[in-house]
Motif scaffolding. Structure first.
Motif, PDB file in Angstrom:
ATOM      1  N   LYS A  60       0.832  -1.203   0.000  1.00  0.00           N
ATOM      2  CA  LYS A  60       0.000   0.000   0.000  1.00  0.00           C
ATOM      3  C   LYS A  60       0.869   1.256   0.000  1.00  0.00           C
ATOM      4  O   LYS A  60       0.591   2.218  -0.722  1.00  0.00           O
ATOM      5  CB  LYS A  60      -0.934  -0.019   1.211  1.00  0.00           C
ATOM      6  N   ILE A  61       1.928   1.247   0.771  1.00  0.00           N
ATOM      7  CA  ILE A  61       2.859   2.384   0.804  1.00  0.00           C
ATOM      8  C   ILE A  61       3.487   2.587  -0.575  1.00  0.00           C
ATOM      9  O   ILE A  61       3.574   3.713  -1.071  1.00  0.00           O
ATOM     10  CB  ILE A  61       3.946   2.179   1.892  1.00  0.00           C
ATOM     11  N   ALA A  62       3.911   1.511  -1.210  1.00  0.00           N
ATOM     12  CA  ALA A  62       4.500   1.604  -2.553  1.00  0.00           C
ATOM     13  C   ALA A  62       3.486   2.169  -3.544  1.00  0.00           C
ATOM     14  O   ALA A  62       3.836   3.003  -4.391  1.00  0.00           O
ATOM     15  CB  ALA A  62       4.991   0.232  -3.005  1.00  0.00           C
ATOM     16  N   TYR A  63       2.241   1.734  -3.433  1.00  0.00           N
ATOM     17  CA  TYR A  63       1.193   2.252  -4.309  1.00  0.00           C
ATOM     18  C   TYR A  63       1.037   3.756  -4.135  1.00  0.00           C
ATOM     19  O   TYR A  63       0.979   4.509  -5.109  1.00  0.00           O
ATOM     20  CB  TYR A  63      -0.126   1.531  -4.016  1.00  0.00           C
ATOM     21  N   TYR A  64       0.967   4.222  -2.881  1.00  0.00           N
ATOM     22  CA  TYR A  64       0.795   5.654  -2.618  1.00  0.00           C
ATOM     23  C   TYR A  64       2.009   6.465  -3.067  1.00  0.00           C
ATOM     24  O   TYR A  64       1.857   7.572  -3.581  1.00  0.00           O
ATOM     25  CB  TYR A  64       0.493   5.910  -1.147  1.00  0.00           C
TER      26      TYR A  64
END
Length: 127
Positions: free
Chosen positions: A113-117
């Motif tokens: 999720k962090i990578a996506y954001y």
């Protein structure tokens, strides 16, 4: 008190437990009665500290107080309680390993999720 003895305040400072918690643990039998100095104050010895450090570790890993009390009772049995103590600790270890696996799985999801954001913020997202 001897040079090696510690006051309840010193033990609280070293362990992060409150004075109230230390008294409570003694009251409920989680700890054997603490020796008293001539002035009547508790005089903790290094053996007490070793036990308290174990209690702190068990508690910080989620072992319920009732289980810690069972463990303390088994300790008082001496050698006769060793296999039961081992079994209790192995059961706790299994719970901790499951928790560690769940945490690791959660970290994977959070990292995704962090990578996506990050990608979205940098304009690398699609659509």
């Amino acid at each position: 008190m001897t040079d090696k003895d510690l006051t309840i305040q010193q033990v609280a400072g070293l362990t992060g437990l409150s004075v109230h918690t230390l008294r409570y643990y003694e009251k409920i039998g989680l700890m054997d009665p603490i020796r008293r100095a001539k002035n009547g104050h508790r005089a903790y010895h290094m053996d007490d500290m070793e036990w308290i450090r174990l209690i702190v570790r068990l508690r910080s890993t989620g072992m319920p107080i009732v289980e810690m009390q069972r463990f303390a009772d088994m300790m008082r049995m001496g050698d006769a309680g060793i296999s039961r103590r081992r079994a209790l600790l192995e059961e706790h270890e299994q719970k901790l390993m499951l928790q560690a696996k769940e945490l690791e799985d959660t970290l994977v999801v959070l990292r995704d999720k962090i990578a996506y954001y990050r990608a979205w913020e940098s304009g690398e997202h699609s659509g």
